[in-house]
Design a protein around this motif. Structure first.
Motif, PDB file in Angstrom:
ATOM      1  N   ALA A  33       0.559   4.794   1.881  1.00 43.05           N
ATOM      2  CA  ALA A  33      -0.675   4.711   1.104  1.00 43.05           C
ATOM      3  C   ALA A  33      -0.851   3.324   0.491  1.00 43.05           C
ATOM      4  CB  ALA A  33      -0.675   5.772   0.013  1.00 43.05           C
ATOM      5  N   LYS A  60       3.592   5.295  -2.751  1.00 39.48           N
ATOM      6  CA  LYS A  60       3.924   5.845  -1.443  1.00 39.48           C
ATOM      7  C   LYS A  60       3.662   4.722  -0.452  1.00 39.48           C
ATOM      8  CE  LYS A  60       4.658  10.160  -2.796  1.00 39.48           C
ATOM      9  NZ  LYS A  60       6.007  10.774  -2.731  1.00 39.48           N
ATOM     10  N   LEU A  79      -4.151   1.053   1.025  1.00 45.29           N
ATOM     11  CA  LEU A  79      -4.943   0.664  -0.138  1.00 45.29           C
ATOM     12  C   LEU A  79      -5.012  -0.856  -0.272  1.00 45.29           C
ATOM     13  CD1 LEU A  79      -6.529   1.681  -2.573  1.00 45.29           C
ATOM     14  CD2 LEU A  79      -4.372   1.809  -3.849  1.00 45.29           C
ATOM     15  N   MET A 134      -2.947   2.929  -8.362  1.00 41.34           N
ATOM     16  CA  MET A 134      -2.308   3.796  -7.375  1.00 41.34           C
ATOM     17  C   MET A 134      -1.527   4.839  -8.164  1.00 41.34           C
ATOM     18  SD  MET A 134       0.156   2.694  -4.218  1.00 41.34           S
ATOM     19  CE  MET A 134       0.325   3.834  -2.836  1.00 41.34           C
TER      20      MET A 134
END
Length: 530
Positions: free
Chosen positions: A258, A255, A262, A251
């Motif tokens: 996100a 964030k 993910l 990554m």
């Protein structure tokens, strides 16, 4: 009490680093690259690395590693040479790392938030001959005159075609366990940063500790959301996945929204983060509905996990085991670990010493204190680095008979549970009374409307220091009076903050997620700081 860790491989005493005798795993890989080779042999077609839409199997990553190693060799990099890695969480970091290990060179990972003078110091101090860097950091690189040994700068690691790579890399040069594999520069809170020399012996023991204590197995999928350049990202995730035969999912930066997406998409089973990251993930609306059922292990460290966060995670993800780990760059990451099964019983503890680790609590005269009393934590074991690169004075002052003097104040009770109260420099002395900042921060964490807090000593000509609290709040109506009242009901009067800095923004943190108390001290001492 019996060890809560799974039965480990046989352990025996061994002599290393001239004068250290310590327990070591009797059956272990001979060096860090052997971890990779074993994963390749057993899981060649499985995912090894995921970076956005790019996926590399162990076999594909091994091919790239050979090509990168040959590229470095063609550029004149020799075994033992230092090469800087000023790269974020992207494929180039991992392939550069693997190529340097394959070649027998030394990787020097650096945080991408470093500024030009810091980058120049590290590269010059370790005598780096090459640097792999992110393209957007080009303007931050030092002038050639400031880094005389640096011959090459690459945005992507150099690569040879596969056939040429095979010809150039006939065999890996001999590597000894006590050879340095990484140099990690510790944050320089005072003076210049020090380059901790992580050896193959150190790294192998740390990843075996992680593998056994966290029950890591083939098929693990770990999300790397902390910097790859930090000991946690490097050892606890990337190399721990090498030891387990798992996959690292990159990554670029953390964030929260996100992260949740993910973790769901890649069926993440494992990660290691700081508590603030878990808090931020919990605050995302998607966290309530995302399918995170594969997530089994959540390691954390660097700060206490608020009880409210533990409870919220348990309610939403009952299959997630939260595991507190304590360590440092100088201990190649973990020295203690609190298994999830004991977290509810010992929420104030960072756990028990890992199988090959030894911890002692010492007073200011270098004498061990009785069980339960506080003092400086000293750590010894095959994970503890032999010293600092080209800095014999710092090595002499920081190590004693194989123990690393951590600078952390803590205690060990009769059952072996370790508690960490504060850094020596962060402990307040208010008129002769010791105030551990973490104790006050834990109380503030339980106050409704508080997101996070940091306790700082405010200079006082009468008492020496007074207790000042920086508080990030989610409730704009939360004021000093309510905070003071909340603390007064739970703390001795001398521990209650006497002044506050309230903000609706996040408190300053470094790239590794740790609070920057130095910045807050400077703010407090400046005009209008209080």
């Amino acid at each position: 009490m019996p060890s809560p860790f799974p039965d480990s491989a046989p352990i025996r005493l061994e002599s290393h680093f001239l004068d250290r005798v310590m327990p070591c795993y009797a059956d272990r890989p001979p060096d860090t690259w052997a971890l990779f080779e074993r994963a390749l042999a057993a899981h060649g077609e499985s995912d090894a690395l995921v970076d956005g839409s790019q996926r590399l199997s162990w076999r594909e990553l091994a091919t790239v590693a050979d090509e990168v190693a040959a590229g470095f060799a063609r550029a004149g990099v020799q075994p033992g040479d230092r090469v800087g890695l000023l790269a974020g969480n992207r494929t180039a970091f991992v392939t550069s790392l693997a190529g340097l290990l394959r070649l027998g060179a030394i990787a020097v990972p650096m945080g991408t938030r470093l500024q030009t003078p810091e980058i120049a110091y590290i590269l010059a101090h370790c005598g780096a001959v090459g640097l792999v860097h992110d393209e957007d950091l080009t303007a931050r690189l030092p002038e050639a005159a400031d880094v005389p040994a640096l011959r090459h700068r690459w945005v992507e690691p150099p690569r040879e075609a596969t056939g040429a790579a095979r010809d150039r890399l006939a065999a890996r040069p001999p590597v000894a366990e006590e050879d340095t594999v990484f140099i990690l520069y510790t944050s320089g809170t005072t003076g210049r940063p020090k380059g901790a020399m992580l050896t193959h012996l150190n790294v192998v023991h740390s990843v075996l500790h992680f593998r056994e204590a966290m029950s890591l197995a083939p098929g693990e999928r770990s999300l790397l959301a902390v910097p790859a350049s930090h000991v946690t990202g490097l050892v606890a995730i990337i190399l721990a996945m090498w030891a387990a035969g798992g996959c690292t999912v990159l990554m670029p930066e953390f964030k929260a929204a996100a992260f949740v997406a993910l973790a769901e998409r890649e069926r993440i089973t494992h990660t290691v983060m700081v508590p603030a990251m878990y808090n931020l993930a919990l605050m995302q609306p998607a966290f309530a509905t995302a399918d995170l059922s594969a997530w089994r292990t959540g390691g954390y460290g660097g700060a206490p996990m608020p009880e409210a966060t533990i409870g919220a995670l348990a309610a939403r993800l009952p299959g997630l085991g939260l595991i507190n780990a304590y360590g440092a760059t100088e201990s190649t990451s973990p020295a203690t670990l609190l298994p999830a099964s004991l977290a509810a019983l010992r929420p104030d503890s960072v756990g028990l010493a890992l199988p090959c680790a030894e911890l002692r609590v010492m007073d200011e005269h270098g004498r061990e204190v009785p069980a339960g009393e506080s003092g400086e934590l000293w750590i010894r074991g095959p994970m503890v680095v032999p010293g600092y690169w080209n800095n014999p004075e710092a090595t002499r002052s920081s190590f004693c008979a194989g123990f690393w003097k951590s600078g952390d104040i803590g205690s060990i009770d009769r059952d072996g549970f370790v508690r960490v109260f504060d850094r020596l420099k962060d402990m307040l002395n208010r008129g002769g009374y010791k105030v551990f900042s973490v104790e006050v921060e834990n109380v503030l964490a339980a106050c409704p409307g508080v997101l996070e807090s940091a306790i700082i000593g405010k200079p006082c000509p009468v008492l020496g220091e007074r207790v000042h609290a920086f508080v990030s709040r989610s409730d704009p109506d939360l004021d000093e009076a309510r905070l003071r009242e909340f603390c007064a009901a739970r703390l001795a009067d001398y521990k209650v903050p006497e002044s506050f800095t309230l903000t609706d923004e996040a408190l300053p943190r470094n790239a590794n997620g740790k609070l920057l108390k130095r910045v807050m001290r400077e703010q407090l001492q400046g005009p209008g700081g209080a």
